[in-house]
Design a protein around this motif. Structure first.
Motif, PDB file in Angstrom:
ATOM      1  N   GLU A  18       3.216   7.628 -18.643  1.00 51.62           N
ATOM      2  CA  GLU A  18       3.823   8.185 -19.848  1.00 51.62           C
ATOM      3  C   GLU A  18       5.342   7.966 -19.869  1.00 51.62           C
ATOM      4  OE1 GLU A  18       2.455   9.784 -22.364  1.00 51.62           O
ATOM      5  OE2 GLU A  18       3.991  11.071 -23.187  1.00 51.62           O
ATOM      6  N   LEU A  19       5.963   8.167 -18.690  1.00 48.80           N
ATOM      7  CA  LEU A  19       7.436   8.206 -18.656  1.00 48.80           C
ATOM      8  C   LEU A  19       8.100   6.898 -18.245  1.00 48.80           C
ATOM      9  CD1 LEU A  19       8.397  11.613 -16.959  1.00 48.80           C
ATOM     10  CD2 LEU A  19       8.859  10.912 -19.302  1.00 48.80           C
ATOM     11  N   SER A  20       7.477   6.210 -17.318  1.00 45.68           N
ATOM     12  CA  SER A  20       8.230   5.172 -16.605  1.00 45.68           C
ATOM     13  C   SER A  20       8.344   3.882 -17.378  1.00 45.68           C
ATOM     14  CB  SER A  20       7.568   4.875 -15.267  1.00 45.68           C
ATOM     15  OG  SER A  20       7.328   6.065 -14.568  1.00 45.68           O
ATOM     16  N   ASP A  21       9.551   3.312 -17.279  1.00 50.18           N
ATOM     17  CA  ASP A  21       9.730   1.949 -17.786  1.00 50.18           C
ATOM     18  C   ASP A  21       9.125   0.974 -16.777  1.00 50.18           C
ATOM     19  OD1 ASP A  21      12.892   3.183 -18.751  1.00 50.18           O
ATOM     20  OD2 ASP A  21      11.223   2.700 -20.099  1.00 50.18           O
ATOM     21  N   ARG A  22       9.390   1.249 -15.545  1.00 48.14           N
ATOM     22  CA  ARG A  22       8.760   0.482 -14.479  1.00 48.14           C
ATOM     23  C   ARG A  22       8.177   1.458 -13.474  1.00 48.14           C
ATOM     24  NH1 ARG A  22      12.374  -3.240 -11.353  1.00 48.14           N
ATOM     25  NH2 ARG A  22      13.972  -1.683 -11.794  1.00 48.14           N
ATOM     26  N   VAL A  23       7.193   0.974 -12.759  1.00 51.76           N
ATOM     27  CA  VAL A  23       6.544   1.814 -11.750  1.00 51.76           C
ATOM     28  C   VAL A  23       6.553   1.077 -10.419  1.00 51.76           C
ATOM     29  CG1 VAL A  23       4.307   2.720 -10.984  1.00 51.76           C
ATOM     30  CG2 VAL A  23       5.060   3.121 -13.315  1.00 51.76           C
ATOM     31  N   ALA A  24       6.901   1.818  -9.361  1.00 51.56           N
ATOM     32  CA  ALA A  24       6.765   1.250  -8.013  1.00 51.56           C
ATOM     33  C   ALA A  24       5.643   2.000  -7.324  1.00 51.56           C
ATOM     34  CB  ALA A  24       8.079   1.414  -7.246  1.00 51.56           C
ATOM     35  N   PHE A  25       4.643   1.236  -6.827  1.00 53.21           N
ATOM     36  CA  PHE A  25       3.600   1.870  -6.033  1.00 53.21           C
ATOM     37  C   PHE A  25       4.095   1.931  -4.594  1.00 53.21           C
ATOM     38  CE2 PHE A  25       1.100   2.141  -9.471  1.00 53.21           C
ATOM     39  CZ  PHE A  25       0.093   1.230  -9.731  1.00 53.21           C
ATOM     40  N   ILE A  26       4.125   3.113  -4.051  1.00 53.78           N
ATOM     41  CA  ILE A  26       4.565   3.257  -2.662  1.00 53.78           C
ATOM     42  C   ILE A  26       3.426   3.844  -1.854  1.00 53.78           C
ATOM     43  CG2 ILE A  26       5.750   5.438  -3.220  1.00 53.78           C
ATOM     44  CD1 ILE A  26       7.746   4.689  -0.930  1.00 53.78           C
ATOM     45  N   ASN A  27       3.138   3.200  -0.759  1.00 53.98           N
ATOM     46  CA  ASN A  27       2.064   3.668   0.092  1.00 53.98           C
ATOM     47  C   ASN A  27       2.449   3.443   1.541  1.00 53.98           C
ATOM     48  OD1 ASN A  27      -0.608   4.664   0.705  1.00 53.98           O
ATOM     49  ND2 ASN A  27      -1.156   2.557   1.224  1.00 53.98           N
ATOM     50  N   ASP A  28       2.332   4.496   2.333  1.00 55.50           N
ATOM     51  CA  ASP A  28       2.584   4.358   3.759  1.00 55.50           C
ATOM     52  C   ASP A  28       3.967   3.777   4.040  1.00 55.50           C
ATOM     53  OD1 ASP A  28       0.722   2.931   6.568  1.00 55.50           O
ATOM     54  OD2 ASP A  28       1.653   4.897   6.278  1.00 55.50           O
ATOM     55  N   GLY A  29       4.953   4.198   3.226  1.00 59.86           N
ATOM     56  CA  GLY A  29       6.340   3.793   3.451  1.00 59.86           C
ATOM     57  C   GLY A  29       6.711   2.437   2.896  1.00 59.86           C
ATOM     58  N   GLU A  30       5.796   1.770   2.193  1.00 62.14           N
ATOM     59  CA  GLU A  30       6.113   0.436   1.670  1.00 62.14           C
ATOM     60  C   GLU A  30       5.841   0.381   0.179  1.00 62.14           C
ATOM     61  OE1 GLU A  30       5.068  -2.592   5.312  1.00 62.14           O
ATOM     62  OE2 GLU A  30       3.405  -1.744   4.172  1.00 62.14           O
ATOM     63  N   ILE A  31       6.654  -0.436  -0.519  1.00 59.61           N
ATOM     64  CA  ILE A  31       6.381  -0.665  -1.946  1.00 59.61           C
ATOM     65  C   ILE A  31       5.377  -1.802  -2.027  1.00 59.61           C
ATOM     66  CG2 ILE A  31       7.365  -1.428  -4.137  1.00 59.61           C
ATOM     67  CD1 ILE A  31       9.927   0.025  -3.411  1.00 59.61           C
ATOM     68  N   VAL A  32       4.217  -1.516  -2.581  1.00 65.51           N
ATOM     69  CA  VAL A  32       3.167  -2.545  -2.647  1.00 65.51           C
ATOM     70  C   VAL A  32       3.160  -3.272  -3.998  1.00 65.51           C
ATOM     71  CG1 VAL A  32       1.725  -1.467  -0.908  1.00 65.51           C
ATOM     72  CG2 VAL A  32       1.410  -0.837  -3.287  1.00 65.51           C
ATOM     73  N   ALA A  33       3.803  -2.656  -4.983  1.00 63.06           N
ATOM     74  CA  ALA A  33       3.905  -3.326  -6.283  1.00 63.06           C
ATOM     75  C   ALA A  33       5.042  -2.692  -7.051  1.00 63.06           C
ATOM     76  CB  ALA A  33       2.605  -3.197  -7.071  1.00 63.06           C
TER      77      ALA A  33
END
Lengths: 415, 354, 286
Positions: free
Chosen positions: C197-212
């Motif tokens: 709803e809010l984000s212009d861009r999204v960073a997927f973060i998992n286990d300390g790393e940005i995966v996308a």
């Protein structure tokens, strides 16, 4: 917005917040008021004089024993002038600490010591007896005299002893609760009086009485319980403030409001400085209020006492910071508070005991604070007398204060 | 109320107990207080005159004073040290008995008597020590005293302060373990939200309160008995003592429960204990000062548990002597139950409203 | 191109032996909302703590408004606003007092406290103590406090976690207003709807790393599948069938189902961020 904010205004803002938080905390506000009112009120009820005398009942009166012995003294060659001197002599002279209450009737004296009669001294100095068992009315404008020990001399005691008669017996009547050393001392007193009356000089020579007393002779001018408690009351107020301050620090840590402050232009140092200033101000302020209420400041000691209070306030603030940062929750913080404050209290109780404090007591951080306060208030100690204690207090202050700062800083930075 | 659930909650509280600072305080405090009050304050109320002696000749006088009750004797090796201690008020008086003193007195040589008095010593102590010393010197001389002195005592010897302080120490054991421990335990459960978690299980508020009460009762009983043992005040009638201790612990725990139910958080709980402190503590003063009018003590609730402990345990009396006090204590305990229930229901409603 | 408000390269942090953030890199432009989407324990809050100066990165570089976050420069905090995951308000102070105190730390002489409270719907409770506020009201207070200094960068850590839909919508509205004002917003959440709803861009973060890291649209296009959900009646009740638009024979199958008398509904399906996250990481967002 990039607006440079001065450290002073940040610290000012933090101090304003501290005062608000403190004044909104009902529990500690009430505790502060209770301490500020209760301690001085209780202090006022303490006795401000010391009764260091042994009060002794005697029967018959000394004057009647002297009258009974005059004929014997005449036979021994005493002149009328010498006999007249006897009438005016005060036999308790030189026996400071002994107050005699004379009874004409030995039976009455026994009943007083046994508790069946009460002795009351009127404003004129006369003794009036009240039959306790008959529940007689208490005499007006009279003060009760506690008589637990009395000596019943034979009527002709002086005459018999002076004439070296054999078989003279004196009875000491005593309440069973009178300590053994006092009972023993009364026996010794009677024997020695008899020796003196019999003309038997001491088998030793005694030095001049003035050279017997070591240190300032405070007989008749002892430090009363009220005077002893005065420095202790002020000290206790400083200590109680530690509880409140520790609680406030603990609340900020546990509720994480300190974290919210540290993501603004305020630094950890601002936070610590504001806590230090506030804690010291609260301690010192309360200490001063109580000092004014219980007295103790003079033109000679005011600077010394105020300096000592300031040192004490900073020291206790350091302790409060340490304690506040240590507990995981309110009860934990309370536990640490009590753990620290109980040993710190010990030196304040040491003033109630005569003599020098034990070595292990002198090592405690609060000892130099209480020692200086007692010295200045009760013994007229000056700056030069107290400089050693103040230096020692300052050394402890540095240790405790920086330990508190370090502990709080460490806690804040790991939140 | 379900006993099985109450027991499970109690077991949990006992297991978690050693992790709680209050629990630890309840365990430590009686020991600390016994040490402080008996060792330190015992001597404050009955200070003995203090005499220091430097005896270079094994004088008979020293031996006689050593055998006396009521004089605190300190033997020193050095005259200067003696004078320093007298001047510092560590001693009321100091006596120097040089080598050959006894022989000199017996020979009629009239040696100097070096007797020093501390400027801060009380006049009464000065008299006691000086006349006692002179009397011993006369005795050393070997002359017969011109009078015989008889001592007649009236009344019986009162209780020493060490005994009169026992109710104070027991009081603290009961308050810490019986009032503070269950009360603060309950408050913490409210603060941490674990009470809500319990109440949405099969356990009801009655089970929780019963468990807290049992916790306080058990802890207070153990600490009260431990205190009595430490102070040599546990008589041979241990079964009767156990009964009075249990009644005392029950009432204390019920008071703690009421406070814990009422207080919203730990700060308020602590404030209540501090505020009510003098009200709870007051009856102990009447044991320290037995000359005070004793009827006043009966106005305070904890009197009705302290008196049975005093009579049965400290004085070794029979439980039948305090049946009335025990009945009142049990009555107060029972009367508090509906109060606790009422406050608990109110609190439960408040918690549910969020 | 304007200089990014937040610029992070190879940022790392460890709690003892546990490496919580493993060399992440990203940037946020002024006026942009970057959503950090990931499950609990992914490293979102740790990243915010580093960027707001609460903890010092072990390695890598991070600059906020051109200021190195490790430099302990108070100018950094003067220009940011932070909304914490944990509520850390002064409970004994009123709403207005909390904000006024905060403003004073920024040297703001006449803070627009009432205006800010009005924005978050708390103007009428301005003089009430925060201790009397509900959970939603306290969260609105947290948000409003982060706006008090009109920050150029906003760090919002789970701003609507546990709130009702109405309050959450209100808070999202104010966040958008801040971005429109020109603030760069770094928002952490494990709520995919909020991120979407809010984000212009999204960073997927998992286990300390940005995966996308990309716009929501691009992520859906790149990782999502286009499909249609058809609901049909059968002997056991209702049966659903998913047909991928890009699969062979899609048109024919769709026509067949559309002609069926048992057809109940046809819906187009969009890939959700949660589905994409699962596909990329093998785990859900909770």
């Amino acid at each position: 917005m990039s607006r440079p904010v001065s450290r002073a205004s940040i610290i000012g803002a933090l101090l304003k917040k501290e005062l608000k938080a403190y004044s909104r905390d009902k529990v500690y506000l009430i505790l502060t008021l209770v301490v500020l009112l209760l301690f001085p009120v209780m202090f006022n009820f303490l006795p401000d004089s010391v009764d260091e005398n042994l009060t002794l009942a005697v029967s018959p009166s000394i004057s009647s024993m002297i009258d009974g012995a005059k004929d014997t003294f005449r036979e021994m060659g005493a002149t009328e002038a010498q006999l007249a001197e006897l009438d005016n002599a005060d036999f308790t002279e030189g026996e400071e600490g002994l107050a005699l209450v004379e009874f004409d009737d030995a039976e009455e004296m026994q009943r007083v010591i046994d508790g069946k009669l009460e002795a009351w001294r009127t404003e004129d100095g006369d003794i009036v007896l009240r039959d306790k068992e008959a529940d007689e009315d208490k005499p007006e404008d009279a003060e009760k005299v506690n008589l637990d020990i009395g000596i019943a001399f034979p009527e002709s005691f002086i005459a018999d002893v002076a004439a070296e008669k054999k078989g003279v017996t004196v009875t000491v009547y005593s309440d069973a609760n009178v300590p053994e050393e006092i009972q023993g001392a009364m026996e010794s007193f009677v024997r020695e009086a008899a020796y003196q009356l019999a003309g038997k000089e001491l088998p030793v020579t005694m030095a001049d009485e003035d050279s017997l007393v070591l240190g300032e002779d405070r007989a008749g001018d002892q430090i009363s319980l009220k005077d002893k408690f005065r420095p202790m009351v002020i000290f206790m107020v400083l200590l109680m403030e530690t509880f409140s301050m520790a609680s406030l620090v603990s609340t900020e840590v546990l509720q994480r409001t300190v974290t919210s402050v540290l993501v603004t232009p305020a630094r950890v140092s601002d936070f610590l400085i504001s806590k230090t200033i506030f804690g010291t101000f609260m301690s010192l302020g309360q200490g001063l209020i109580v000092l004014l209420l219980v007295g103790g400041l003079t033109a000679d000691n005011w600077s010394l006492i105020l300096t000592t209070l300031l040192l004490g306030s900073v020291m206790f603030t350091g302790i409060a910071l340490f304690v506040g940062a240590s507990g995981k929750d309110f009860m934990g913080q309370l536990f640490y508070s009590m753990l620290f404050t109980i040993p710190l209290l010990i030196p304040s109780f040491s003033v109630l005991f005569p003599g020098t404090a034990a070595v292990w007591v002198k090592v405690l951080p609060t000892y130099p604070i209480i020692d200086t306060l007692v010295g200045a208030m009760s013994y007229g100690a000056t700056w030069s007398d107290s400089i050693g204690s103040l230096a020692y207090a300052t050394a402890w202050l540095v240790v405790l204060f920086f330990a508190g700062l370090f502990q709080l800083k460490r806690k804040v930075q790991t939140l | 109320m379900t006993p099985r659930l109450t027991f499970k909650i109690l077991r949990k509280d006992i297991a978690l107990g050693p992790r709680s600072p209050i629990f630890l305080w309840a365990l430590i405090l009686p020991f600390a207080l016994t040490l402080i009050l008996q060792v330190a304050f015992g001597s404050l109320f009955n200070p003995e005159p203090r005499l220091g002696i430097v005896d270079d000749g094994d004088s008979q006088i020293t031996a006689q004073i050593e055998g006396m009750e009521g004089i605190d004797l300190v033997l020193l090796d050095d005259v200067e040290a003696l004078k320093t201690q007298v001047e510092a008020n560590d001693l009321d008086a100091g006596l120097v008995l040089p080598s050959g003193f006894d022989a000199a007195v017996k020979n009629g040589d009239r040696p100097d008597l070096q007797f020093y008095i501390g400027g801060e010593s009380y006049a009464s102590n000065r008299i006691i020590l000086s006349v006692t010393t002179l009397d011993l010197v006369r005795d050393l001389e070997g002359s017969d005293a011109p009078v015989t002195v008889e001592v007649v005592n009236f009344g019986t010897v009162g209780l020493p302060m060490s005994v009169r302080l026992v109710p104070v120490i027991v009081f603290y054991a009961l308050v810490m373990a019986g009032i503070f421990a269950p009360g603060s335990n309950l408050v913490e459960e409210k603060e941490h939200g674990t009470l809500m978690a319990l109440l949405v299980s099969p356990a009801k508020i009655g089970d929780v309160l019963a468990a807290k009460w049992a916790l306080g009762t058990i802890l207070a009983s153990i600490m009260a008995v431990a205190t009595l043992v430490l102070n040599n005040a546990l008589g041979s009638n241990w079964l009767e003592v156990l009964v009075v201790v249990l009644v005392a612990a029950s009432l204390s725990s019920m008071v703690g429960l009421l406070m814990g139910t009422f207080a919203k958080d730990s700060t308020i709980m602590f404030g209540m204990i501090k505020g009510l402190g003098i009200f709870l503590f007051a009856p102990t003063l009447f044991y320290i000062f037995p000359e005070w009018p004793q009827w006043i003590a009966k106005l305070f609730p904890l009197y009705w548990i302290l008196e049975p402990i005093w009579v049965v345990s400290v004085m070794g009396g029979s439980i039948t002597e305090v049946w009335f006090e025990l009945a009142v204590a049990i009555g107060i305990t029972i009367a508090l139950i509906p109060a606790v229930g009422f406050v608990a229901r109110k609190v439960q409603t408040q918690m549910a409203a969020g | 191109m304007t200089e990014p408000a937040i610029k992070v390269e190879g940022l790392r942090f460890s709690y003892g032996d546990l490496e919580a953030v493993k060399g992440i890199s990203f940037d946020v432009q002024p006026g942009e909302i970057l959503g950090f989407l990931g499950p609990n324990g992914a490293g979102k809050s740790t990243t915010i703590k580093m960027l707001t100066g609460q903890i010092t990165p072990k390695s890598g570089s991070a600059q906020v408004l051109g200021i190195d976050v490790s430099s302990d420069d108070p100018n950094l905090q003067a220009q940011i606003g932070v909304c914490f995951e944990e509520k850390n308000l002064y409970l004994n102070m009123s709403a207005k007092e909390n904000l006024d105190f905060y403003a004073s730390l920024f040297g703001i002489k006449e803070p627009e406290t009432m205006e800010i409270l009005r924005r978050v719907g708390l103007a009428e409770r301005a003089k009430d103590r925060v201790s009397s506020f509900s959970k939603g009201m306290r969260q609105r207070m947290m948000i409003s406090r982060s706006f008090i200094n009109k920050p150029k960068v906003l760090f919002l850590d789970e701003p609507t976690d546990g709130l009702d839909p109405v309050t959450s919508a209100q808070i999202r509205k104010t966040i958008k207003e801040e971005a429109e004002r020109g603030a760069a917003v770094l928002l952490t959440t494990h709520d995919m709807f909020e991120a979407d709803e809010l984000s212009d861009r999204v960073a997927f973060i998992n286990d300390g790393e940005i995966v996308a890291l990309d716009t929501v649209e691009n992520l859906k296009i790149k990782y999502g599948t286009r499909s249609v959900k058809v609901r049909l009646r059968n002997s056991e009740g209702v049966h659903e069938e998913h047909i991928e638009l890009d699969a062979d024979g899609f048109s024919a199958r769709l026509a067949e189902l559309a002609a069926s008398p048992d057809l109940l509904t046809i819906h187009t399906e969009e890939a959700t961020l949660e589905n994409i996250f699962i596909e990329l990481t093998g785990r859900g967002l909770e």
